[in-house]
Motif scaffolding. Structure first.
Motif, PDB file in Angstrom:
ATOM      1  N   ASP A  82       0.847  -1.190   0.000  1.00 13.11           N
ATOM      2  CA  ASP A  82       0.000   0.000   0.000  1.00 13.11           C
ATOM      3  C   ASP A  82       0.885   1.243   0.000  1.00 13.11           C
ATOM      4  O   ASP A  82       1.570   1.522   0.985  1.00 13.11           O
ATOM      5  N   TRP A  83       0.851   1.962  -1.110  1.00 12.82           N
ATOM      6  CA  TRP A  83       1.731   3.129  -1.275  1.00 12.82           C
ATOM      7  C   TRP A  83       0.955   4.390  -0.915  1.00 12.82           C
ATOM      8  O   TRP A  83      -0.195   4.550  -1.304  1.00 12.82           O
ATOM      9  N   VAL A  84       1.597   5.278  -0.173  1.00 12.16           N
ATOM     10  CA  VAL A  84       0.911   6.523   0.218  1.00 12.16           C
ATOM     11  C   VAL A  84       1.766   7.731  -0.120  1.00 12.16           C
ATOM     12  O   VAL A  84       2.983   7.731   0.108  1.00 12.16           O
ATOM     13  N   ASP A  85       1.106   8.754  -0.673  1.00 12.31           N
ATOM     14  CA  ASP A  85       1.792  10.037  -0.886  1.00 12.31           C
ATOM     15  C   ASP A  85       1.759  10.798   0.421  1.00 12.31           C
ATOM     16  O   ASP A  85       0.692  10.955   1.034  1.00 12.31           O
ATOM     17  N   LEU A  86       2.887  11.274   0.845  1.00 15.70           N
ATOM     18  CA  LEU A  86       2.974  11.967   2.132  1.00 15.70           C
ATOM     19  C   LEU A  86       3.271  13.443   1.921  1.00 15.70           C
ATOM     20  O   LEU A  86       3.835  13.828   0.889  1.00 15.70           O
ATOM     21  N   PRO A  87       2.905  14.290   2.889  1.00 16.98           N
ATOM     22  CA  PRO A  87       3.250  15.711   2.779  1.00 16.98           C
ATOM     23  C   PRO A  87       4.755  15.901   2.944  1.00 16.98           C
ATOM     24  O   PRO A  87       5.439  14.996   3.431  1.00 16.98           O
ATOM     25  N   ASP A  88       5.253  17.088   2.536  1.00 11.26           N
ATOM     26  CA  ASP A  88       6.695  17.314   2.696  1.00 11.26           C
ATOM     27  C   ASP A  88       6.985  18.135   3.950  1.00 11.26           C
ATOM     28  O   ASP A  88       7.894  18.937   3.984  1.00 11.26           O
ATOM     29  N   THR A  89       6.158  17.909   4.955  1.00 15.74           N
ATOM     30  CA  THR A  89       6.345  18.599   6.234  1.00 15.74           C
ATOM     31  C   THR A  89       6.455  17.577   7.357  1.00 15.74           C
ATOM     32  O   THR A  89       6.023  16.439   7.216  1.00 15.74           O
ATOM     33  N   GLY A  90       7.045  18.040   8.454  1.00 17.08           N
ATOM     34  CA  GLY A  90       7.173  17.130   9.590  1.00 17.08           C
ATOM     35  C   GLY A  90       7.813  17.846  10.769  1.00 17.08           C
ATOM     36  O   GLY A  90       7.926  19.079  10.765  1.00 17.08           O
ATOM     37  N   ILE A  91       8.235  17.060  11.745  1.00 14.95           N
ATOM     38  CA  ILE A  91       8.906  17.680  12.886  1.00 14.95           C
ATOM     39  C   ILE A  91      10.261  17.020  13.128  1.00 14.95           C
ATOM     40  O   ILE A  91      10.489  15.874  12.737  1.00 14.95           O
ATOM     41  N   ILE A  92      11.133  17.776  13.760  1.00 11.22           N
ATOM     42  CA  ILE A  92      12.470  17.252  14.050  1.00 11.22           C
ATOM     43  C   ILE A  92      12.366  16.299  15.241  1.00 11.22           C
ATOM     44  O   ILE A  92      11.946  16.696  16.332  1.00 11.22           O
ATOM     45  N   ASN A  93      12.750  15.058  14.998  1.00 14.50           N
ATOM     46  CA  ASN A  93      12.783  14.057  16.065  1.00 14.50           C
ATOM     47  C   ASN A  93      14.043  14.252  16.895  1.00 14.50           C
ATOM     48  O   ASN A  93      14.018  14.260  18.126  1.00 14.50           O
ATOM     49  N   THR A  94      15.161  14.417  16.186  1.00 14.70           N
ATOM     50  CA  THR A  94      16.415  14.743  16.856  1.00 14.70           C
ATOM     51  C   THR A  94      17.336  15.403  15.840  1.00 14.70           C
ATOM     52  O   THR A  94      17.169  15.207  14.637  1.00 14.70           O
ATOM     53  N   PHE A  95      18.257  16.231  16.321  1.00 14.94           N
ATOM     54  CA  PHE A  95      19.207  16.858  15.396  1.00 14.94           C
ATOM     55  C   PHE A  95      20.554  17.032  16.073  1.00 14.94           C
ATOM     56  O   PHE A  95      20.676  16.918  17.292  1.00 14.94           O
ATOM     57  N   SER A  96      21.556  17.299  15.244  1.00 13.44           N
ATOM     58  CA  SER A  96      22.888  17.573  15.762  1.00 13.44           C
ATOM     59  C   SER A  96      23.486  18.679  14.920  1.00 13.44           C
ATOM     60  O   SER A  96      22.919  19.034  13.873  1.00 13.44           O
TER      61      SER A  96
END
Lengths: 171, 393
Positions: A82-96
């Motif tokens: 099952d293929w889904v088109d996703l938005p190009d937005t999100g949140i930072i889970n972790t960064f360095s």
């Protein structure tokens, strides 16, 4: 050093000793080349990026949506189709904030790697970099949006997204 | 300590309860290695009647980083095997070594059901021969500028000369295995090839020609092992691991035994001992052995001790190793007929042997076989190999 040994024994080697061939050395440059097949899932993902889309898959059993997509669910061990088109937005889970380049030289402008949880996915996101942001303004949980390369320059690569930049929260 | 070796083999019996293998192909551009492995894993778990997320307790994989192009490849194996959040380890050796590790995990009582995985994505490697070149010593061998196939040339030269065998015997091995592969639906390189006459094939490193080398192929294989109790619940026809062994000769090019496959001699001795086979030549009815190079099949046969003091090439001439011979050798087609699958090669031999012992070997089934042997070699420039003895009784 110990009380019996004030300096290391032997003669330190200097760059010019190697250059003058006073020291035996062997130079070998590996010539490894690979042509990895992307396969069904990553192939479709990269094709999506070229078209300016982020494509994920959903497991019909546990309902989890993941990106990058895969043709099996590693939790349920079932085929996934099952293929889904996703938005190009999100949140930072972790960064360095990375001050070192791939050849270990110091970077003046740091690179900010981040794991981005794309909206709609379930604790699954892909690794990318953050741009248009000062490191000190970023937080875990900061909302981000993809900045795409121009469509003519996209070639089906993870770099078709240039970076993610901080974005406004939308209700 | 006395007798500890034999007691160890009495701890528990271990069986193979499921096998899964993809067709071997010269290239598989349509799937990634993960997708290839997923197919083999699905087949194996279906065959064993198991759900890996619930029933399989541990996973042992084979891979070599240079063959993958990814270092610390261990981290790339769990997803497609159903091994996430479970004990997993990867061994940088042939799949048969992973089978040995899984066998021991069960033998100790640590686990009851363990899966073994090996694969080949040879078509992803643009210059495979460089991987073998890099296995040579960087300081005193690589500067000579030799393609690593010279190691096989040196060995073949010594073996043929001292046995009084010729390159015609090597061509007979190739002809036999490629013909056998014609009846094996998994095999890539089945064909009828001329055994006699001078080969027109390019010489790689005299006397080794291109014709003598098993061509590479892609594929994946998964084998599920279980303790005696678990195995008897799972199926009526488990295939028992009667014994196994592995060994390395002196590996350096300067000190190794160029004539004899000492590693196979030692590994098979260990395997016969643990299987308690007093007369292996009588008890073993079928052999799936390493034929990475044509002469290797003959050399390995002699080291396995299954033909007494006879010379392998003499028996080959008499048809002893054909499917209807006294000891069918590589009825599957071997690596020459099926395709050489890098670190998966030994596990392919195991899967083929399991199918034979279950009577499920398709058109290349040898009738009535009960006990067989599978053997692997890690390829040039190594002198390492493993042996496993399987039985349906």
């Amino acid at each position: 050093m110990s009380k019996h040994l004030q300096k290391p024994p032997g003669v330190p080697l200097r760059e010019e000793d190697f250059e003058a061939q006073r020291v035996l050395s062997v130079m070998y440059r590996p010539k490894m080349r690979y042509s990895w097949a992307t396969g069904v899932a990553i192939g479709r993902f990269l094709k999506g990026l070229r078209a300016g889309k982020i494509i994920g898959t959903q497991c019909a059993h546990c309902r989890r949506i993941v990106v990058p997509p895969r043709v099996f669910c590693e939790w349920c061990f079932r085929p996934v189709n099952d293929w889904v088109d996703l938005p190009d937005t999100g949140i930072i889970n972790t960064f360095s904030v990375s001050y070192i380049s791939t050849d270990t030289t110091k970077l003046k402008t740091p690179i900010i790697p981040a794991v981005i949880e794309i909206d709609g996915t379930t604790h699954a996101g892909f690794l990318h970099v953050i741009g248009e942001a000062k490191p000190e303004t970023l937080k875990i949980g900061t909302r981000v949006k993809a900045v795409w390369a121009e469509s003519t320059k996209r070639r089906g690569s993870i770099t078709d997204i240039r970076y993610f930049k901080p974005a406004e929260w939308k209700p | 300590m006395q007798g500890s070796k034999t007691e160890a083999s009495l701890l528990r019996s271990v069986a193979i309860v499921g096998v899964g293998i993809t067709e071997l192909k010269s290239s598989t551009p349509q799937v990634s290695y993960k997708e290839l492995i997923f197919e083999a894993a699905q087949k194996a778990y279906e065959d064993a009647g198991l759900n890996p997320r619930k029933d399989i307790e541990s996973f042992v994989c084979s891979s070599e980083d240079f063959l993958e192009g990814t270092s610390i490849f261990d981290e790339y194996v769990p997803d497609q095997l159903g091994a996430v959040l479970k004990p997993v380890c990867t061994i940088s050796a042939d799949g048969m070594y992973s089978l040995a590790a899984a066998y021991m995990q069960i033998l100790t009582g640590l686990f009851d059901v363990v899966a073994v995985e090996a694969h080949s994505k040879a078509s992803d490697i643009v210059n495979l021969s460089t991987v073998y070149d890099m296995a040579l010593d960087p300081v005193y061998t690589r500067p000579l500028g030799l393609n690593a196939s010279f190691v096989a040339g040196l060995e073949m030269s010594k073996f043929l000369h001292s046995r009084g065998a010729g390159t015609n015997h090597c061509r007979m091995v190739v002809a036999k295995n490629r013909k056998n592969a014609l009846s094996n639906s998994l095999a890539m390189y089945g064909g009828i090839v001329e055994a006699k006459g001078e080969s027109q094939n390019p010489v790689l490193s005299y006397p080794l020609t291109e014709y003598d080398v098993a061509p590479v192929a892609d594929g994946a294989a998964v084998v599920v092992l279980a303790s005696e109790d678990a195995a008897e619940h799972l199926r009526d026809d488990p295939v028992w691991v009667k014994g196994l062994g592995w060994a390395s000769d002196s590996p350096t090019l300067e000190t190794r035994d160029w004539l004899d496959a000492t590693y196979v001699r030692l590994a098979s001795k260990q395997a016969y001992q643990s299987a308690k086979l007093r007369n292996p030549a009588k008890d073993i009815q079928i052999a799936e052995i390493d034929d990475t190079y044509s002469y290797k099949e003959l050399q390995h046969l002699e080291a396995l001790g299954l033909i007494g003091d006879a010379k392998a090439h003499t028996l080959l001439e008499q048809g002893a190793f054909e499917r209807d011979g006294v000891l069918p050798v590589n009825p599957s087609g071997g690596s020459i007929g099926m395709g050489h699958t890098l670190e998966m090669s030994g596990l392919v031999r195991v899967v083929e042997l399991v199918l034979q012992l279950r009577g499920e070997a398709d058109r290349h089934q040898i009738k009535g076989v009960e006990t067989g042997i599978a053997q692997c070699w890690r390829g040039i420039p190594t002198t390492s190999g493993a042996v496993v003895i399987l039985s349906n009784r």
